[in-house]
Write an enzyme that holds these catalytic residues in place. Structure first.
Site, PDB file in Angstrom:
ATOM      1  N   ASN A   7       0.866  -1.175   0.000  1.00 43.04           N
ATOM      2  CA  ASN A   7       0.000   0.000   0.000  1.00 43.04           C
ATOM      3  C   ASN A   7       0.904   1.228   0.000  1.00 43.04           C
ATOM      4  O   ASN A   7       1.483   1.586   1.025  1.00 43.04           O
ATOM      5  CB  ASN A   7      -0.902  -0.022   1.246  1.00 43.04           C
ATOM      6  CG  ASN A   7      -1.903   1.114   1.245  1.00 43.04           C
ATOM      7  OD1 ASN A   7      -1.864   2.006   0.385  1.00 43.04           O
ATOM      8  ND2 ASN A   7      -2.811   1.109   2.203  1.00 43.04           N
ATOM      9  N   ARG A  88      -2.350  -2.044  -3.636  1.00 40.34           N
ATOM     10  CA  ARG A  88      -3.636  -1.393  -3.399  1.00 40.34           C
ATOM     11  C   ARG A  88      -3.679  -0.133  -4.270  1.00 40.34           C
ATOM     12  O   ARG A  88      -2.761   0.682  -4.248  1.00 40.34           O
ATOM     13  CB  ARG A  88      -3.747  -0.986  -1.929  1.00 40.34           C
ATOM     14  CG  ARG A  88      -5.050  -0.294  -1.688  1.00 40.34           C
ATOM     15  CD  ARG A  88      -5.083   0.474  -0.397  1.00 40.34           C
ATOM     16  NE  ARG A  88      -6.339   1.194  -0.377  1.00 40.34           N
ATOM     17  CZ  ARG A  88      -6.498   2.389   0.150  1.00 40.34           C
ATOM     18  NH1 ARG A  88      -5.500   3.024   0.687  1.00 40.34           N
ATOM     19  NH2 ARG A  88      -7.671   2.963   0.118  1.00 40.34           N
ATOM     20  N   HIS A 177     -13.390   1.159   0.166  1.00 38.40           N
ATOM     21  CA  HIS A 177     -13.261   0.016   1.092  1.00 38.40           C
ATOM     22  C   HIS A 177     -13.677  -1.292   0.417  1.00 38.40           C
ATOM     23  O   HIS A 177     -14.007  -2.267   1.093  1.00 38.40           O
ATOM     24  CB  HIS A 177     -14.170   0.172   2.348  1.00 38.40           C
ATOM     25  CG  HIS A 177     -13.743   1.226   3.307  1.00 38.40           C
ATOM     26  ND1 HIS A 177     -14.642   1.969   4.036  1.00 38.40           N
ATOM     27  CD2 HIS A 177     -12.515   1.661   3.663  1.00 38.40           C
ATOM     28  CE1 HIS A 177     -13.981   2.823   4.809  1.00 38.40           C
ATOM     29  NE2 HIS A 177     -12.695   2.656   4.599  1.00 38.40           N
ATOM     30  N   HIS A 202     -18.032  -1.727   7.746  1.00 42.32           N
ATOM     31  CA  HIS A 202     -16.613  -1.421   7.954  1.00 42.32           C
ATOM     32  C   HIS A 202     -16.554  -0.113   8.735  1.00 42.32           C
ATOM     33  O   HIS A 202     -16.735   0.965   8.176  1.00 42.32           O
ATOM     34  CB  HIS A 202     -15.903  -1.295   6.592  1.00 42.32           C
ATOM     35  CG  HIS A 202     -14.452  -0.953   6.703  1.00 42.32           C
ATOM     36  ND1 HIS A 202     -13.448  -1.821   6.345  1.00 42.32           N
ATOM     37  CD2 HIS A 202     -13.823   0.166   7.139  1.00 42.32           C
ATOM     38  CE1 HIS A 202     -12.271  -1.254   6.559  1.00 42.32           C
ATOM     39  NE2 HIS A 202     -12.477  -0.042   7.039  1.00 42.32           N
ATOM     40  N   LEU A 203     -16.373  -0.237  10.052  1.00 41.18           N
ATOM     41  CA  LEU A 203     -16.347   0.954  10.906  1.00 41.18           C
ATOM     42  C   LEU A 203     -14.922   1.166  11.405  1.00 41.18           C
ATOM     43  O   LEU A 203     -14.497   0.534  12.371  1.00 41.18           O
ATOM     44  CB  LEU A 203     -17.315   0.796  12.090  1.00 41.18           C
ATOM     45  CG  LEU A 203     -18.763   0.400  11.754  1.00 41.18           C
ATOM     46  CD1 LEU A 203     -19.592   0.288  13.034  1.00 41.18           C
ATOM     47  CD2 LEU A 203     -19.409   1.417  10.811  1.00 41.18           C
ATOM     48  N   GLY A 204     -14.185   2.011  10.717  1.00 42.65           N
ATOM     49  CA  GLY A 204     -12.831   2.388  11.159  1.00 42.65           C
ATOM     50  C   GLY A 204     -12.849   3.883  11.358  1.00 42.65           C
ATOM     51  O   GLY A 204     -13.898   4.459  11.687  1.00 42.65           O
ATOM     52  N   GLY A 206     -12.196   5.960   8.794  1.00 46.31           N
ATOM     53  CA  GLY A 206     -13.106   6.069   7.665  1.00 46.31           C
ATOM     54  C   GLY A 206     -14.081   4.912   7.794  1.00 46.31           C
ATOM     55  O   GLY A 206     -13.720   3.881   8.344  1.00 46.31           O
ATOM     56  N   ARG A 235     -14.697  12.752   9.029  1.00 42.47           N
ATOM     57  CA  ARG A 235     -15.485  13.127   7.842  1.00 42.47           C
ATOM     58  C   ARG A 235     -16.942  13.364   8.217  1.00 42.47           C
ATOM     59  O   ARG A 235     -17.501  12.641   9.045  1.00 42.47           O
ATOM     60  CB  ARG A 235     -15.409  12.050   6.769  1.00 42.47           C
ATOM     61  CG  ARG A 235     -14.046  11.867   6.166  1.00 42.47           C
ATOM     62  CD  ARG A 235     -14.138  11.025   4.886  1.00 42.47           C
ATOM     63  NE  ARG A 235     -12.831  10.683   4.397  1.00 42.47           N
ATOM     64  CZ  ARG A 235     -12.348   9.444   4.348  1.00 42.47           C
ATOM     65  NH1 ARG A 235     -13.084   8.414   4.746  1.00 42.47           N
ATOM     66  NH2 ARG A 235     -11.141   9.224   3.882  1.00 42.47           N
ATOM     67  N   ARG A 279     -11.962   5.358  20.949  1.00 42.88           N
ATOM     68  CA  ARG A 279     -11.650   5.004  22.351  1.00 42.88           C
ATOM     69  C   ARG A 279     -11.831   6.206  23.269  1.00 42.88           C
ATOM     70  O   ARG A 279     -12.379   6.097  24.362  1.00 42.88           O
ATOM     71  CB  ARG A 279     -10.216   4.474  22.463  1.00 42.88           C
ATOM     72  CG  ARG A 279     -10.096   3.056  21.961  1.00 42.88           C
ATOM     73  CD  ARG A 279      -8.676   2.673  21.715  1.00 42.88           C
ATOM     74  NE  ARG A 279      -8.157   3.369  20.534  1.00 42.88           N
ATOM     75  CZ  ARG A 279      -7.162   2.932  19.793  1.00 42.88           C
ATOM     76  NH1 ARG A 279      -6.554   1.823  20.108  1.00 42.88           N
ATOM     77  NH2 ARG A 279      -6.756   3.598  18.731  1.00 42.88           N
ATOM     78  N   GLY A 325     -11.444  -1.228  12.865  1.00 46.54           N
ATOM     79  CA  GLY A 325     -11.103  -0.823  14.240  1.00 46.54           C
ATOM     80  C   GLY A 325     -12.281  -0.710  15.196  1.00 46.54           C
ATOM     81  O   GLY A 325     -12.279  -1.350  16.261  1.00 46.54           O
ATOM     82  N   GLU A 378      -7.340  -6.666   4.590  1.00 46.13           N
ATOM     83  CA  GLU A 378      -7.174  -6.167   3.220  1.00 46.13           C
ATOM     84  C   GLU A 378      -5.855  -6.638   2.601  1.00 46.13           C
ATOM     85  O   GLU A 378      -5.798  -6.924   1.407  1.00 46.13           O
ATOM     86  CB  GLU A 378      -7.265  -4.632   3.220  1.00 46.13           C
ATOM     87  CG  GLU A 378      -8.699  -4.165   3.437  1.00 46.13           C
ATOM     88  CD  GLU A 378      -8.818  -2.750   3.969  1.00 46.13           C
ATOM     89  OE1 GLU A 378      -8.514  -2.549   5.172  1.00 46.13           O
ATOM     90  OE2 GLU A 378      -9.206  -1.864   3.214  1.00 46.13           O
TER      91      GLU A 378
HETATM   92  P1  ADP Z   1      -8.487   3.290   9.543  1.00 42.69           P
HETATM   93  O1  ADP Z   1      -7.853   2.119   8.828  1.00 42.69           O
HETATM   94  O2  ADP Z   1      -9.661   3.873   8.855  1.00 42.69           O
HETATM   95  O3  ADP Z   1      -7.527   4.309  10.070  1.00 42.69           O
HETATM   96  P2  ADP Z   1      -9.066   1.393  11.671  1.00 42.69           P
HETATM   97  O4  ADP Z   1      -9.869   0.316  11.051  1.00 42.69           O
HETATM   98  O5  ADP Z   1      -7.685   1.101  12.116  1.00 42.69           O
HETATM   99  O6  ADP Z   1      -9.147   2.710  10.834  1.00 42.69           O
HETATM  100  O7  ADP Z   1      -9.898   1.911  12.946  1.00 42.69           O
HETATM  101  C1  ADP Z   1      -9.478   3.007  13.698  1.00 42.69           C
HETATM  102  C2  ADP Z   1     -10.562   3.277  14.728  1.00 42.69           C
HETATM  103  O8  ADP Z   1     -10.773   2.111  15.519  1.00 42.69           O
HETATM  104  C3  ADP Z   1     -10.219   4.416  15.688  1.00 42.69           C
HETATM  105  O9  ADP Z   1     -11.290   5.312  15.812  1.00 42.69           O
HETATM  106  C4  ADP Z   1     -10.005   3.669  16.979  1.00 42.69           C
HETATM  107  O10 ADP Z   1     -10.363   4.438  18.066  1.00 42.69           O
HETATM  108  C5  ADP Z   1     -10.946   2.514  16.852  1.00 42.69           C
HETATM  109  N1  ADP Z   1     -10.585   1.468  17.825  1.00 42.69           N
HETATM  110  C6  ADP Z   1      -9.476   0.708  17.873  1.00 42.69           C
HETATM  111  N2  ADP Z   1      -9.498  -0.079  18.984  1.00 42.69           N
HETATM  112  C7  ADP Z   1     -10.626   0.205  19.654  1.00 42.69           C
HETATM  113  C8  ADP Z   1     -11.222  -0.262  20.874  1.00 42.69           C
HETATM  114  N3  ADP Z   1     -10.635  -1.184  21.620  1.00 42.69           N
HETATM  115  N4  ADP Z   1     -12.406   0.268  21.228  1.00 42.69           N
HETATM  116  C9  ADP Z   1     -13.005   1.196  20.477  1.00 42.69           C
HETATM  117  N5  ADP Z   1     -12.510   1.680  19.333  1.00 42.69           N
HETATM  118  C10 ADP Z   1     -11.339   1.199  18.925  1.00 42.69           C
END
Ligand code: ADP
Length: 393
Positions: A7, A88, A177, A202-204, A206, A235, A279, A325, A378
Protein backbone atom coordinates in the site's frame (compact mmCIF):
# COMPACT_ATOMS: atom_id res chain seq x y z
CA UNK A 1 4.31 -18.70 -3.21
CA UNK A 2 5.73 -15.53 -1.65
CA UNK A 3 3.44 -12.58 -2.39
CA UNK A 4 4.07 -9.02 -1.28
CA UNK A 5 1.00 -6.93 -0.51
CA UNK A 6 1.77 -3.22 -0.90
CA UNK A 7 0.00 0.00 0.00
CA UNK A 8 1.94 3.01 -1.29
CA UNK A 9 0.93 6.43 -0.01
CA UNK A 10 2.40 9.79 -1.00
CA UNK A 11 5.14 9.58 1.65
CA UNK A 12 4.79 6.01 2.90
CA UNK A 13 4.92 2.42 1.76
CA UNK A 14 3.35 -0.36 3.79
CA UNK A 15 4.15 -3.97 2.98
CA UNK A 16 3.20 -7.46 4.13
CA UNK A 17 4.87 -10.58 2.76
CA UNK A 18 2.38 -13.45 2.75
CA UNK A 19 2.94 -17.10 1.92
CA UNK A 20 0.10 -18.50 -0.15
CA UNK A 21 -1.96 -20.61 -0.27
CA UNK A 22 -1.16 -21.00 3.46
CA UNK A 23 -2.11 -17.38 4.22
CA UNK A 24 0.91 -17.09 6.50
CA UNK A 25 2.23 -13.60 7.20
CA UNK A 26 6.03 -13.84 7.03
CA UNK A 27 7.09 -10.25 7.58
CA UNK A 28 5.52 -6.79 7.50
CA UNK A 29 6.51 -3.17 7.91
CA UNK A 30 6.32 0.43 6.82
CA UNK A 31 8.58 2.97 5.17
CA UNK A 32 7.70 6.45 6.36
CA UNK A 33 8.46 10.07 5.49
CA UNK A 34 9.60 9.12 1.98
CA UNK A 35 10.97 12.27 0.32
CA UNK A 36 10.85 14.13 3.65
CA UNK A 37 13.53 14.76 6.32
CA UNK A 38 13.68 12.13 9.04
CA UNK A 39 12.68 9.15 6.90
CA UNK A 40 12.80 5.70 8.49
CA UNK A 41 11.42 2.19 8.22
CA UNK A 42 10.17 -0.47 10.58
CA UNK A 43 10.08 -4.22 10.01
CA UNK A 44 8.15 -6.77 12.06
CA UNK A 45 9.59 -10.27 11.88
CA UNK A 46 9.40 -13.25 14.23
CA UNK A 47 7.71 -11.21 16.94
CA UNK A 48 10.41 -8.52 16.87
CA UNK A 49 10.19 -4.99 15.52
CA UNK A 50 13.23 -3.17 14.20
CA UNK A 51 13.40 0.51 13.28
CA UNK A 52 16.11 2.08 11.11
CA UNK A 53 16.60 5.69 10.09
CA UNK A 54 17.75 6.06 6.50
CA UNK A 55 17.48 8.58 3.69
CA UNK A 56 14.55 7.72 1.38
CA UNK A 57 14.50 10.10 -1.56
CA UNK A 58 11.64 8.29 -3.28
CA UNK A 59 9.65 5.05 -3.35
CA UNK A 60 12.35 3.32 -5.42
CA UNK A 61 14.84 3.78 -2.54
CA UNK A 62 12.31 2.13 -0.24
CA UNK A 63 11.79 -0.83 -2.58
CA UNK A 64 15.56 -1.38 -2.97
CA UNK A 65 16.09 -1.35 0.79
CA UNK A 66 13.11 -3.62 1.35
CA UNK A 67 14.32 -6.25 -1.12
CA UNK A 68 17.86 -6.16 0.28
CA UNK A 69 16.54 -6.47 3.85
CA UNK A 70 14.44 -9.50 2.85
CA UNK A 71 17.58 -11.13 1.42
CA UNK A 72 19.79 -10.13 4.38
CA UNK A 73 17.20 -11.55 6.76
CA UNK A 74 17.27 -14.77 4.69
CA UNK A 75 13.55 -14.51 4.04
CA UNK A 76 14.28 -14.56 0.28
CA UNK A 77 17.35 -16.00 -1.50
CA UNK A 78 17.21 -13.53 -4.39
CA UNK A 79 14.91 -10.98 -6.04
CA UNK A 80 13.51 -13.81 -8.19
CA UNK A 81 12.22 -15.55 -5.08
CA UNK A 82 9.38 -13.07 -4.81
CA UNK A 83 6.53 -14.50 -6.88
CA UNK A 84 4.30 -11.45 -7.15
CA UNK A 85 3.44 -8.00 -5.87
CA UNK A 86 -0.13 -6.87 -5.24
CA UNK A 87 -0.73 -3.14 -5.05
CA UNK A 88 -3.64 -1.39 -3.40
CA UNK A 89 -4.94 1.20 -5.88
CA UNK A 90 -7.65 3.57 -4.71
CA UNK A 91 -9.54 4.27 -7.90
CA UNK A 92 -10.34 2.00 -10.80
CA UNK A 93 -13.11 4.27 -12.14
CA UNK A 94 -15.78 2.35 -14.03
CA UNK A 95 -13.11 0.40 -15.93
CA UNK A 96 -12.06 -2.20 -13.39
CA UNK A 97 -14.56 -4.67 -11.95
CA UNK A 98 -11.81 -6.82 -10.52
CA UNK A 99 -8.11 -6.96 -9.79
CA UNK A 100 -5.84 -7.11 -12.82
CA UNK A 101 -2.25 -7.93 -13.84
CA UNK A 102 -0.49 -4.60 -14.40
CA UNK A 103 0.47 -3.89 -18.01
CA UNK A 104 1.57 -0.54 -19.48
CA UNK A 105 -2.11 0.01 -20.47
CA UNK A 106 -3.22 -0.51 -16.85
CA UNK A 107 -0.60 2.00 -15.70
CA UNK A 108 -1.93 4.53 -18.24
CA UNK A 109 -5.47 3.97 -17.01
CA UNK A 110 -4.48 4.47 -13.36
CA UNK A 111 -2.87 7.73 -14.46
CA UNK A 112 -5.96 8.74 -16.45
CA UNK A 113 -7.92 8.31 -13.21
CA UNK A 114 -5.74 10.79 -11.23
CA UNK A 115 -8.54 13.41 -11.29
CA UNK A 116 -10.89 10.96 -9.53
CA UNK A 117 -8.35 9.90 -6.91
CA UNK A 118 -5.98 12.88 -6.72
CA UNK A 119 -4.48 12.05 -3.33
CA UNK A 120 -4.01 8.31 -3.79
CA UNK A 121 -3.71 7.18 -7.41
CA UNK A 122 -0.45 9.12 -8.08
CA UNK A 123 1.16 7.58 -4.98
CA UNK A 124 -0.17 4.11 -5.84
CA UNK A 125 1.31 4.43 -9.35
CA UNK A 126 4.65 5.65 -7.96
CA UNK A 127 4.75 2.45 -5.88
CA UNK A 128 3.94 0.28 -8.91
CA UNK A 129 6.64 1.94 -11.04
CA UNK A 130 9.27 1.56 -8.31
CA UNK A 131 8.60 -2.16 -8.01
CA UNK A 132 8.67 -2.51 -11.82
CA UNK A 133 12.03 -0.77 -11.92
CA UNK A 134 13.60 -3.03 -9.29
CA UNK A 135 11.73 -6.25 -10.21
CA UNK A 136 11.03 -6.01 -13.96
CA UNK A 137 10.24 -9.72 -14.30
CA UNK A 138 7.95 -10.13 -11.29
CA UNK A 139 4.20 -10.04 -11.97
CA UNK A 140 2.44 -7.07 -10.42
CA UNK A 141 -1.28 -6.85 -9.75
CA UNK A 142 -3.52 -3.84 -9.09
CA UNK A 143 -6.29 -4.34 -6.51
CA UNK A 144 -8.77 -1.47 -6.64
CA UNK A 145 -10.73 -0.10 -3.67
CA UNK A 146 -13.62 0.64 -6.02
CA UNK A 147 -13.72 -2.65 -7.98
CA UNK A 148 -16.02 -4.65 -5.68
CA UNK A 149 -18.68 -1.94 -5.96
CA UNK A 150 -18.78 -2.01 -9.76
CA UNK A 151 -21.66 -4.51 -9.64
CA UNK A 152 -23.96 -1.73 -8.38
CA UNK A 153 -26.87 -0.97 -10.66
CA UNK A 154 -27.23 2.48 -12.26
CA UNK A 155 -30.23 3.01 -9.96
CA UNK A 156 -27.77 2.89 -7.07
CA UNK A 157 -24.76 4.65 -8.56
CA UNK A 158 -26.33 7.58 -10.42
CA UNK A 159 -26.90 10.92 -8.74
CA UNK A 160 -30.00 12.92 -9.69
CA UNK A 161 -27.93 15.66 -11.31
CA UNK A 162 -27.66 16.85 -14.95
CA UNK A 163 -26.91 13.69 -16.96
CA UNK A 164 -23.94 15.31 -18.70
CA UNK A 165 -22.09 15.44 -15.35
CA UNK A 166 -22.10 11.66 -15.50
CA UNK A 167 -21.61 11.32 -19.24
CA UNK A 168 -18.85 13.91 -19.62
CA UNK A 169 -17.22 14.02 -16.19
CA UNK A 170 -17.84 10.53 -14.75
CA UNK A 171 -19.76 11.92 -11.76
CA UNK A 172 -21.35 8.88 -10.09
CA UNK A 173 -21.10 6.81 -6.93
CA UNK A 174 -17.98 4.61 -6.94
CA UNK A 175 -17.75 3.44 -3.33
CA UNK A 176 -14.55 2.60 -1.44
CA UNK A 177 -13.26 0.02 1.09
CA UNK A 178 -14.14 -2.49 -1.64
CA UNK A 179 -11.24 -4.80 -0.79
CA UNK A 180 -12.45 -5.03 2.81
CA UNK A 181 -16.10 -5.62 1.87
CA UNK A 182 -15.01 -8.23 -0.68
CA UNK A 183 -12.96 -9.98 2.01
CA UNK A 184 -16.04 -10.06 4.25
CA UNK A 185 -18.22 -11.43 1.41
CA UNK A 186 -15.70 -14.19 0.60
CA UNK A 187 -14.99 -15.08 4.23
CA UNK A 188 -18.72 -15.32 5.03
CA UNK A 189 -19.21 -17.60 2.02
CA UNK A 190 -16.31 -19.73 3.22
CA UNK A 191 -17.76 -19.96 6.76
CA UNK A 192 -21.40 -20.54 5.77
CA UNK A 193 -20.81 -22.58 2.61
CA UNK A 194 -23.17 -20.35 0.62
CA UNK A 195 -23.91 -16.70 -0.09
CA UNK A 196 -26.27 -14.94 2.31
CA UNK A 197 -27.73 -11.44 2.27
CA UNK A 198 -25.18 -9.46 4.24
CA UNK A 199 -24.72 -5.89 5.43
CA UNK A 200 -20.99 -5.43 5.89
CA UNK A 201 -20.21 -2.63 8.35
CA UNK A 202 -16.61 -1.42 7.95
CA UNK A 203 -16.35 0.95 10.91
CA UNK A 204 -12.83 2.39 11.16
CA UNK A 205 -11.72 5.97 11.18
CA UNK A 206 -13.11 6.07 7.66
CA UNK A 207 -16.28 3.99 7.53
CA UNK A 208 -18.75 2.54 5.08
CA UNK A 209 -21.58 0.03 4.85
CA UNK A 210 -22.06 -2.35 1.94
CA UNK A 211 -25.19 -4.33 1.05
CA UNK A 212 -24.10 -7.70 -0.38
CA UNK A 213 -26.26 -10.26 -2.20
CA UNK A 214 -25.01 -13.37 -4.03
CA UNK A 215 -21.49 -12.35 -3.01
CA UNK A 216 -21.79 -9.07 -4.90
CA UNK A 217 -22.16 -5.43 -3.85
CA UNK A 218 -25.67 -4.08 -4.35
CA UNK A 219 -25.09 -0.66 -2.75
CA UNK A 220 -22.55 1.07 -0.54
CA UNK A 221 -22.53 4.24 1.52
CA UNK A 222 -19.46 6.09 0.24
CA UNK A 223 -19.95 7.91 -3.03
CA UNK A 224 -18.06 9.84 -5.68
CA UNK A 225 -15.41 10.21 -2.98
CA UNK A 226 -15.00 8.67 0.50
CA UNK A 227 -16.63 11.78 2.01
CA UNK A 228 -20.17 10.51 1.47
CA UNK A 229 -22.21 8.24 3.73
CA UNK A 230 -22.61 8.43 7.50
CA UNK A 231 -20.60 10.31 10.16
CA UNK A 232 -16.98 9.10 10.43
CA UNK A 233 -13.97 9.93 12.62
CA UNK A 234 -13.13 13.20 10.88
CA UNK A 235 -15.49 13.13 7.84
CA UNK A 236 -18.92 14.70 7.81
CA UNK A 237 -20.69 12.05 5.74
CA UNK A 238 -23.70 13.27 3.73
CA UNK A 239 -24.54 16.97 4.07
CA UNK A 240 -26.60 19.47 2.08
CA UNK A 241 -24.16 20.59 -0.65
CA UNK A 242 -25.48 24.19 -0.48
CA UNK A 243 -23.58 24.50 2.80
CA UNK A 244 -20.33 24.61 0.82
CA UNK A 245 -20.77 27.88 -1.16
CA UNK A 246 -22.44 29.44 1.90
CA UNK A 247 -19.45 28.73 4.17
CA UNK A 248 -17.01 29.69 1.40
CA UNK A 249 -18.58 33.13 1.33
CA UNK A 250 -18.61 33.45 5.13
CA UNK A 251 -14.99 32.34 5.60
CA UNK A 252 -13.32 33.39 2.33
CA UNK A 253 -12.10 29.84 1.97
CA UNK A 254 -11.79 28.05 -1.38
CA UNK A 255 -13.98 25.07 -2.25
CA UNK A 256 -10.93 22.81 -1.85
CA UNK A 257 -10.31 24.19 1.66
CA UNK A 258 -13.92 23.55 2.66
CA UNK A 259 -13.72 20.01 1.32
CA UNK A 260 -10.56 19.51 3.40
CA UNK A 261 -12.50 20.75 6.47
CA UNK A 262 -15.26 18.26 5.65
CA UNK A 263 -12.71 15.44 5.35
CA UNK A 264 -10.38 16.27 8.24
CA UNK A 265 -12.10 18.54 10.75
CA UNK A 266 -15.65 17.21 10.80
CA UNK A 267 -17.35 14.00 11.90
CA UNK A 268 -16.93 12.74 15.47
CA UNK A 269 -13.98 15.09 16.00
CA UNK A 270 -16.16 18.15 15.37
CA UNK A 271 -19.23 16.84 17.18
CA UNK A 272 -17.49 15.58 20.33
CA UNK A 273 -14.85 18.30 20.55
CA UNK A 274 -12.79 15.54 22.18
CA UNK A 275 -11.12 13.42 19.52
CA UNK A 276 -11.72 11.47 16.33
CA UNK A 277 -10.58 8.31 18.10
CA UNK A 278 -13.49 6.12 19.19
CA UNK A 279 -11.65 5.00 22.35
CA UNK A 280 -11.52 8.62 23.62
CA UNK A 281 -15.12 9.27 22.61
CA UNK A 282 -16.30 6.12 24.37
CA UNK A 283 -14.56 7.18 27.55
CA UNK A 284 -16.12 10.65 27.41
CA UNK A 285 -19.50 9.06 26.57
CA UNK A 286 -19.29 6.77 29.60
CA UNK A 287 -18.39 9.82 31.73
CA UNK A 288 -21.56 11.46 30.37
CA UNK A 289 -19.75 14.35 28.67
CA UNK A 290 -22.79 15.99 26.97
CA UNK A 291 -21.15 16.66 23.60
CA UNK A 292 -19.75 13.15 23.39
CA UNK A 293 -23.12 11.64 24.33
CA UNK A 294 -24.78 13.66 21.55
CA UNK A 295 -21.98 12.75 19.09
CA UNK A 296 -22.32 9.06 19.87
CA UNK A 297 -26.13 9.18 19.57
CA UNK A 298 -25.83 10.89 16.18
CA UNK A 299 -23.17 8.41 14.99
CA UNK A 300 -25.40 5.48 15.92
CA UNK A 301 -28.51 7.04 14.34
CA UNK A 302 -26.73 7.76 11.07
CA UNK A 303 -25.39 4.21 10.78
CA UNK A 304 -28.80 2.82 11.78
CA UNK A 305 -30.38 4.81 8.92
CA UNK A 306 -28.06 3.14 6.41
CA UNK A 307 -28.62 -0.26 8.00
CA UNK A 308 -32.39 0.20 7.65
CA UNK A 309 -32.02 1.31 4.05
CA UNK A 310 -29.92 -1.71 3.15
CA UNK A 311 -32.19 -4.08 5.03
CA UNK A 312 -35.02 -2.85 2.79
CA UNK A 313 -32.87 -2.98 -0.34
CA UNK A 314 -31.91 -6.59 0.40
CA UNK A 315 -35.56 -7.40 1.27
CA UNK A 316 -34.37 -8.66 4.64
CA UNK A 317 -30.71 -8.96 5.51
CA UNK A 318 -29.63 -12.29 7.00
CA UNK A 319 -26.33 -11.15 8.50
CA UNK A 320 -24.90 -7.91 9.86
CA UNK A 321 -21.10 -8.14 9.95
CA UNK A 322 -18.94 -5.74 11.97
CA UNK A 323 -15.35 -5.16 10.92
CA UNK A 324 -12.38 -2.66 11.12
CA UNK A 325 -11.10 -0.82 14.24
CA UNK A 326 -14.43 0.28 15.72
CA UNK A 327 -16.51 -2.63 14.37
CA UNK A 328 -14.11 -5.26 15.69
CA UNK A 329 -13.38 -3.66 19.06
CA UNK A 330 -16.20 -1.43 20.24
CA UNK A 331 -18.81 -3.48 22.09
CA UNK A 332 -20.47 -0.18 23.04
CA UNK A 333 -21.02 0.91 19.42
CA UNK A 334 -22.24 -2.57 18.46
CA UNK A 335 -24.69 -2.67 21.36
CA UNK A 336 -26.07 0.84 20.85
CA UNK A 337 -26.51 0.14 17.14
CA UNK A 338 -28.08 -3.31 17.34
CA UNK A 339 -30.40 -2.18 20.17
CA UNK A 340 -32.02 0.17 17.62
CA UNK A 341 -33.29 -2.98 15.85
CA UNK A 342 -34.64 -4.77 18.94
CA UNK A 343 -38.17 -3.84 17.81
CA UNK A 344 -37.73 -6.18 14.84
CA UNK A 345 -36.24 -9.02 16.82
CA UNK A 346 -32.52 -8.43 16.26
CA UNK A 347 -30.88 -9.31 19.57
CA UNK A 348 -27.32 -9.33 20.83
CA UNK A 349 -25.93 -11.94 23.18
CA UNK A 350 -24.58 -9.35 25.61
CA UNK A 351 -21.98 -11.68 27.08
CA UNK A 352 -20.54 -12.62 23.71
CA UNK A 353 -20.64 -9.01 22.56
CA UNK A 354 -18.63 -7.81 25.53
CA UNK A 355 -16.00 -10.56 25.25
CA UNK A 356 -12.70 -8.88 24.39
CA UNK A 357 -11.32 -9.80 20.99
CA UNK A 358 -14.37 -11.85 20.05
CA UNK A 359 -14.85 -13.01 16.47
CA UNK A 360 -17.88 -14.91 15.26
CA UNK A 361 -21.58 -14.66 16.08
CA UNK A 362 -22.62 -12.24 18.83
CA UNK A 363 -26.42 -12.44 18.38
CA UNK A 364 -28.82 -14.68 20.29
CA UNK A 365 -30.08 -17.99 18.84
CA UNK A 366 -33.48 -16.44 18.05
CA UNK A 367 -32.21 -13.14 16.59
CA UNK A 368 -34.04 -12.34 13.33
CA UNK A 369 -30.80 -11.13 11.76
CA UNK A 370 -27.55 -12.79 12.79
CA UNK A 371 -24.84 -10.41 13.98
CA UNK A 372 -21.19 -11.31 13.46
CA UNK A 373 -17.77 -9.79 14.26
CA UNK A 374 -15.19 -10.62 11.59
CA UNK A 375 -11.76 -8.96 11.42
CA UNK A 376 -11.05 -7.61 7.97
CA UNK A 377 -7.75 -8.37 6.23
CA UNK A 378 -7.17 -6.17 3.22
CA UNK A 379 -3.51 -7.19 2.92
CA UNK A 380 -4.50 -10.86 2.64
CA UNK A 381 -7.22 -10.04 0.10
CA UNK A 382 -4.67 -8.18 -2.05
CA UNK A 383 -2.22 -11.10 -1.79
CA UNK A 384 -4.94 -13.66 -2.61
CA UNK A 385 -6.09 -11.78 -5.70
CA UNK A 386 -2.45 -11.53 -6.81
CA UNK A 387 -1.89 -15.24 -6.22
CA UNK A 388 -5.08 -16.17 -8.13
CA UNK A 389 -4.24 -13.98 -11.12
CA UNK A 390 -0.63 -15.21 -11.34
CA UNK A 391 -1.80 -18.81 -11.26
CA UNK A 392 -4.39 -18.14 -13.98
CA UNK A 393 -1.76 -16.78 -16.42
P1 ADP B 1 -8.49 3.29 9.54
O1 ADP B 1 -7.85 2.12 8.83
O2 ADP B 1 -9.66 3.87 8.85
O3 ADP B 1 -7.53 4.31 10.07
P2 ADP B 1 -9.07 1.39 11.67
O4 ADP B 1 -9.87 0.32 11.05
O5 ADP B 1 -7.68 1.10 12.12
O6 ADP B 1 -9.15 2.71 10.83
O7 ADP B 1 -9.90 1.91 12.95
C1 ADP B 1 -9.48 3.01 13.70
C2 ADP B 1 -10.56 3.28 14.73
O8 ADP B 1 -10.77 2.11 15.52
C3 ADP B 1 -10.22 4.42 15.69
O9 ADP B 1 -11.29 5.31 15.81
C4 ADP B 1 -10.01 3.67 16.98
O10 ADP B 1 -10.36 4.44 18.07
C5 ADP B 1 -10.95 2.51 16.85
N1 ADP B 1 -10.58 1.47 17.83
C6 ADP B 1 -9.48 0.71 17.87
N2 ADP B 1 -9.50 -0.08 18.98
C7 ADP B 1 -10.63 0.20 19.65
C8 ADP B 1 -11.22 -0.26 20.87
N3 ADP B 1 -10.64 -1.18 21.62
N4 ADP B 1 -12.41 0.27 21.23
C9 ADP B 1 -13.01 1.20 20.48
N5 ADP B 1 -12.51 1.68 19.33
C10 ADP B 1 -11.34 1.20 18.93
Amino acid sequence: MEILSVNAGSSSLKFTLIELPFEKVVVSGTFEKIGIDGSFYTIKYNGEKIKKEVELKNHTDAVKILMNELIDMKILDSYDDLDGVGHRVLHGGDTYFDSIIITPEVEDKIEELFPLGPLHNPANLAGIRSFKEILPNTPQVAVFDTAFHQTMDAEEYLYAVPMEWYEKFSVRKYGFHGTSHKYIAQKMREILGEDKKIISCHLGNGASLCAIKDGKCVDTSMGFTPLAGFIMGTRSGDIDPSIIPYVMEKTNKTAAEIVTDLNKKSGMLALSGVSSDMRDIEEAYLNKDPRSVRAMNMYIKHIANYLSMYNTLLEGAEYIVFTAGVGENSDIVRKLLIDKFKFMGVKLDEEKNSTRGITGEISTEDSTIKVVVLPTNEELMIAKDTYDLINKE
